[in-house]
Design a protein around this motif. Structure first.
Motif, PDB file in Angstrom:
ATOM      1  N   UNK A  86     -68.203  -8.407  75.078  1.00 55.70           N
ATOM      2  CA  UNK A  86     -67.433  -9.807  75.148  1.00 55.70           C
ATOM      3  C   UNK A  86     -67.417 -10.712  73.884  1.00 55.70           C
ATOM      4  N   UNK A  87     -68.648 -10.512  73.293  1.00 54.67           N
ATOM      5  CA  UNK A  87     -68.816 -11.178  71.818  1.00 54.67           C
ATOM      6  C   UNK A  87     -67.743 -11.039  71.048  1.00 54.67           C
ATOM      7  N   UNK A  88     -67.452  -9.586  70.886  1.00 51.67           N
ATOM      8  CA  UNK A  88     -66.307  -9.259  70.081  1.00 51.67           C
ATOM      9  C   UNK A  88     -64.991  -9.656  70.836  1.00 51.67           C
ATOM     10  N   UNK A  89     -64.900  -9.536  71.754  1.00 47.11           N
ATOM     11  CA  UNK A  89     -63.491  -9.769  72.557  1.00 47.11           C
ATOM     12  C   UNK A  89     -63.346 -11.476  72.165  1.00 47.11           C
ATOM     13  N   UNK A  90     -64.322 -12.166  72.287  1.00 49.72           N
ATOM     14  CA  UNK A  90     -64.163 -13.776  72.193  1.00 49.72           C
ATOM     15  C   UNK A  90     -63.913 -14.050  70.873  1.00 49.72           C
ATOM     16  N   UNK A  91     -64.568 -13.490  69.936  1.00 50.94           N
ATOM     17  CA  UNK A  91     -64.299 -13.529  68.415  1.00 50.94           C
ATOM     18  C   UNK A  91     -63.026 -13.400  68.116  1.00 50.94           C
ATOM     19  N   UNK A  92     -62.371 -12.043  68.493  1.00 46.80           N
ATOM     20  CA  UNK A  92     -61.054 -11.918  68.109  1.00 46.80           C
ATOM     21  C   UNK A  92     -60.282 -12.746  68.713  1.00 46.80           C
ATOM     22  N   UNK A  93     -60.557 -13.374  69.933  1.00 47.45           N
ATOM     23  CA  UNK A  93     -59.405 -14.294  70.465  1.00 47.45           C
ATOM     24  C   UNK A  93     -59.650 -15.645  69.727  1.00 47.45           C
ATOM     25  N   UNK A  94     -60.477 -15.862  69.068  1.00 51.46           N
ATOM     26  CA  UNK A  94     -60.614 -17.123  67.966  1.00 51.46           C
ATOM     27  C   UNK A  94     -60.313 -17.039  66.639  1.00 51.46           C
ATOM     28  N   UNK A  95     -59.532 -15.591  66.496  1.00 57.86           N
ATOM     29  CA  UNK A  95     -59.221 -15.354  65.055  1.00 57.86           C
ATOM     30  C   UNK A  95     -60.271 -14.939  63.990  1.00 57.86           C
ATOM     31  N   UNK A  96     -61.463 -14.662  64.823  1.00 56.43           N
ATOM     32  CA  UNK A  96     -62.575 -14.209  63.649  1.00 56.43           C
ATOM     33  C   UNK A  96     -62.084 -12.595  63.280  1.00 56.43           C
ATOM     34  N   UNK A  97     -62.398 -12.185  62.052  1.00 54.91           N
ATOM     35  CA  UNK A  97     -62.077 -10.980  61.739  1.00 54.91           C
ATOM     36  C   UNK A  97     -63.446 -10.062  61.517  1.00 54.91           C
ATOM     37  N   UNK A  98     -64.527 -10.700  61.372  1.00 58.03           N
ATOM     38  CA  UNK A  98     -65.724  -9.814  61.208  1.00 58.03           C
ATOM     39  C   UNK A  98     -66.783 -10.732  61.366  1.00 58.03           C
ATOM     40  N   UNK A  99     -67.873 -10.173  61.925  1.00 60.54           N
ATOM     41  CA  UNK A  99     -68.970 -11.242  62.223  1.00 60.54           C
ATOM     42  C   UNK A  99     -70.389 -10.350  62.565  1.00 60.54           C
ATOM     43  N   UNK A 100     -71.429 -11.028  62.571  1.00 61.36           N
ATOM     44  CA  UNK A 100     -72.835 -10.446  62.700  1.00 61.36           C
ATOM     45  C   UNK A 100     -73.300 -11.192  63.857  1.00 61.36           C
ATOM     46  N   UNK A 101     -73.484 -10.382  64.834  1.00 56.87           N
ATOM     47  CA  UNK A 101     -74.206 -10.870  65.927  1.00 56.87           C
ATOM     48  C   UNK A 101     -75.794 -10.691  65.954  1.00 56.87           C
ATOM     49  N   UNK A 102     -76.556 -11.728  65.956  1.00 63.09           N
ATOM     50  CA  UNK A 102     -77.910 -11.894  65.925  1.00 63.09           C
ATOM     51  C   UNK A 102     -78.662 -12.084  67.169  1.00 63.09           C
ATOM     52  N   UNK A 103     -79.784 -11.337  67.364  1.00 60.81           N
ATOM     53  CA  UNK A 103     -80.150 -11.522  68.907  1.00 60.81           C
ATOM     54  C   UNK A 103     -81.795 -10.821  68.506  1.00 60.81           C
ATOM     55  N   UNK A 145     -77.682  -8.139  63.649  1.00 57.08           N
ATOM     56  CA  UNK A 145     -78.757  -8.619  62.642  1.00 57.08           C
ATOM     57  C   UNK A 145     -79.872  -8.781  63.871  1.00 57.08           C
ATOM     58  N   UNK A 146     -80.910  -7.829  63.765  1.00 56.74           N
ATOM     59  CA  UNK A 146     -82.165  -8.016  64.620  1.00 56.74           C
ATOM     60  C   UNK A 146     -83.170  -9.394  64.303  1.00 56.74           C
ATOM     61  N   UNK A 147     -83.329 -10.082  65.047  1.00 55.15           N
ATOM     62  CA  UNK A 147     -84.310 -11.327  64.644  1.00 55.15           C
ATOM     63  C   UNK A 147     -85.588 -10.929  65.350  1.00 55.15           C
ATOM     64  N   UNK A 148     -86.722 -11.279  64.598  1.00 55.87           N
ATOM     65  CA  UNK A 148     -88.065 -11.344  65.046  1.00 55.87           C
ATOM     66  C   UNK A 148     -88.276 -12.988  65.186  1.00 55.87           C
ATOM     67  N   UNK A 170     -75.043   0.199  63.745  1.00 56.75           N
ATOM     68  CA  UNK A 170     -74.547  -1.241  63.470  1.00 56.75           C
ATOM     69  C   UNK A 170     -75.560  -2.194  62.904  1.00 56.75           C
ATOM     70  N   UNK A 171     -76.664  -1.831  62.491  1.00 57.56           N
ATOM     71  CA  UNK A 171     -77.817  -2.682  62.364  1.00 57.56           C
ATOM     72  C   UNK A 171     -77.578  -3.019  60.970  1.00 57.56           C
ATOM     73  N   UNK A 172     -77.333  -4.414  60.254  1.00 58.58           N
ATOM     74  CA  UNK A 172     -76.976  -4.635  58.982  1.00 58.58           C
ATOM     75  C   UNK A 172     -77.944  -5.457  58.340  1.00 58.58           C
ATOM     76  N   UNK A 173     -78.854  -6.178  59.219  1.00 56.73           N
ATOM     77  CA  UNK A 173     -79.832  -7.051  58.668  1.00 56.73           C
ATOM     78  C   UNK A 173     -81.097  -7.290  59.571  1.00 56.73           C
ATOM     79  N   UNK A 174     -81.876  -8.197  59.152  1.00 58.10           N
ATOM     80  CA  UNK A 174     -83.042  -8.801  59.841  1.00 58.10           C
ATOM     81  C   UNK A 174     -83.098 -10.338  59.554  1.00 58.10           C
ATOM     82  N   UNK A 175     -83.648 -11.028  60.482  1.00 62.11           N
ATOM     83  CA  UNK A 175     -83.997 -12.375  60.540  1.00 62.11           C
ATOM     84  C   UNK A 175     -85.178 -12.870  61.338  1.00 62.11           C
ATOM     85  N   UNK A 176     -85.600 -13.931  61.096  1.00 60.99           N
ATOM     86  CA  UNK A 176     -86.633 -14.586  61.818  1.00 60.99           C
ATOM     87  C   UNK A 176     -85.861 -16.014  62.361  1.00 60.99           C
ATOM     88  N   UNK A 177     -86.344 -16.077  63.857  1.00 58.95           N
ATOM     89  CA  UNK A 177     -85.624 -17.057  64.459  1.00 58.95           C
ATOM     90  C   UNK A 177     -86.740 -17.684  65.247  1.00 58.95           C
TER      91      UNK A 177
END
Length: 373
Positions: A86-103, A145-148, A170-177
């Motif tokens: 649903x994250x992808x579906x909602x981004x597409x509906x908003x005209x977003x063409x690419x994105x990174x979901x971080x969690x 993106x995987x967050x610690x 599809x893991x493209x990166x890392x983050x701390x949050x």
């Protein structure tokens, strides 16, 4: 003012969008009913209102408490897969063409999932979303993106997790949050060194609520490739009261001159007290001074926002032209943690719609310099 609908029709990229901050309220209600979890409101509309009002406190600590409820609904593999789809579906509906979901996978293990299983479930959902978007003629590039959590001690483990899944899920990166105060990025140096040693991308939440020292450590000690929020860099910028000229300190100048991407999230920052109104938000100064600003939502549910709305708010508050906003959109595309050739194609595909919108805005006239006001 160009409204939200105008920007919904233009291609955009999201770099800073938390998977657990953008759930559909109805999805939460359905999952909560199934697992026997009590939410703070019973209807989708009331639940959406509760998240926005509770987070709109002027405090990052209070803002973050709302995630107790979203993560509670993301503990099973099927639920993670659904939320990611649903994250992808909602981004597409908003005209977003690419994105990174971080969690943060470490927050999704209470129902017995292992870290690897959780990452695989999110990847399945993202793939389902991309397949559906492609079938509808609206291709979307999704990564995770995987967050610690910066207040915990699992960052090295999560960095190792990201590396295990970099080529398969599809893991493209890392983050701390998490809360920045009292949790400096240097607490996680071992993770950043591991990622550097393995040529892997990472961004760092810094400059959201913390002091300038937090930003300096993120950049100069930890080697941040992007900065999550980064708006407190304005603490290193002054303005001469006589001439009105901006004076950049050494760190602000370094971040600007190196063009380190700033993942700016205006509505979220208003909720956590960075500024009292959009017109007072630092993004206007940062754009004016040539920082590499990208525009993001942070948490769409919590902020009651969309990326198109963020563009509309910033456009109105600072009188930005369509071409100026195009540069922000293309800056986001250029900063994606994806293959260079794929990123180049995306930038090329995004350019024409923004240019045509600017031509229409100006009645077909000659385009001035992007930053000419």
């Amino acid at each position: 003012m160009a409204d939200e609908e105008f920007f919904r029709n233009l291609p955009k990229v999201t770099l800073h969008d938390h998977l657990d901050g953008g759930l559909r309220p109805q999805t939460m209600i359905e999952i909560a009913d199934d697992i026997g979890y009590r939410l703070p409101a019973g209807s989708a509309d009331d639940l959406a209102d509760w998240f926005f009002e509770t987070a709109n406190s002027g405090s990052l600590a209070q803002y973050l408490t709302t995630f107790d409820h979203t993560t509670a609904c993301m503990q099973r593999a099927g639920d993670l897969r659904r939320v990611a789809r649903e994250w992808v579906d909602d981004q597409v509906a908003d005209g977003v063409v690419a994105g990174e979901a971080r969690w943060a996978p470490e927050q999704h293990l209470r129902a017995g999932l292992g870290l690897d299983e959780a990452v695989e479930a999110v990847a399945e959902g993202l793939r389902e979303g991309m397949d559906a978007a492609a079938a509808a003629g609206k291709p979307f590039i999704a990564r995770q993106l995987l967050c610690a959590m910066r207040h915990a001690d699992r960052s090295l483990e999560i960095a190792e997790l990201a590396l295990r899944h970099r080529d398969t899920d599809l893991v493209a990166g890392f983050d701390i949050a998490g809360g920045e105060q009292g949790n400096p990025p240097t607490n996680h140096l071992a993770a950043f060194h591991l990622l550097r040693d393995n040529d892997f991308f990472y961004t760092i939440h810094a400059g959201e609520e913390g002091p300038l020292e937090s930003l300096h450590e993120a950049v100069q000690v930890c080697g941040a490739m992007r900065l999550g929020h980064g708006v407190n860099i304005v603490q290193d910028i002054t303005r001469d009261p006589q001439t009105g000229r901006y004076l950049l300190g050494r760190h602000a100048r370094f971040v600007r001159d190196q063009q380190i991407p700033l993942e700016v999230c205006p509505s979220s920052n208003l909720q956590t007290g960075v500024a009292s109104s959009i017109k007072e938000h630092p993004i206007g100064t940062l754009i004016w001074l040539g920082f590499n600003v990208t525009l993001n939502c942070d948490n769409r549910l919590v902020g009651s926002t969309t990326l198109s709305r963020e563009y509309a708010l910033v456009s109105e508050a600072f009188g930005l032209s369509t071409m100026q906003l195009a540069q922000i959109a293309l800056a986001g595309a250029s900063a994606l943690f994806i293959d260079h050739a794929e990123r180049t194609r995306l930038v090329q595909q995004m350019t024409l719609p923004w240019f045509q919108a600017s031509v229409n805005e100006r009645g077909g006239g000659v385009q001035p310099d992007l930053w000419d006001r």
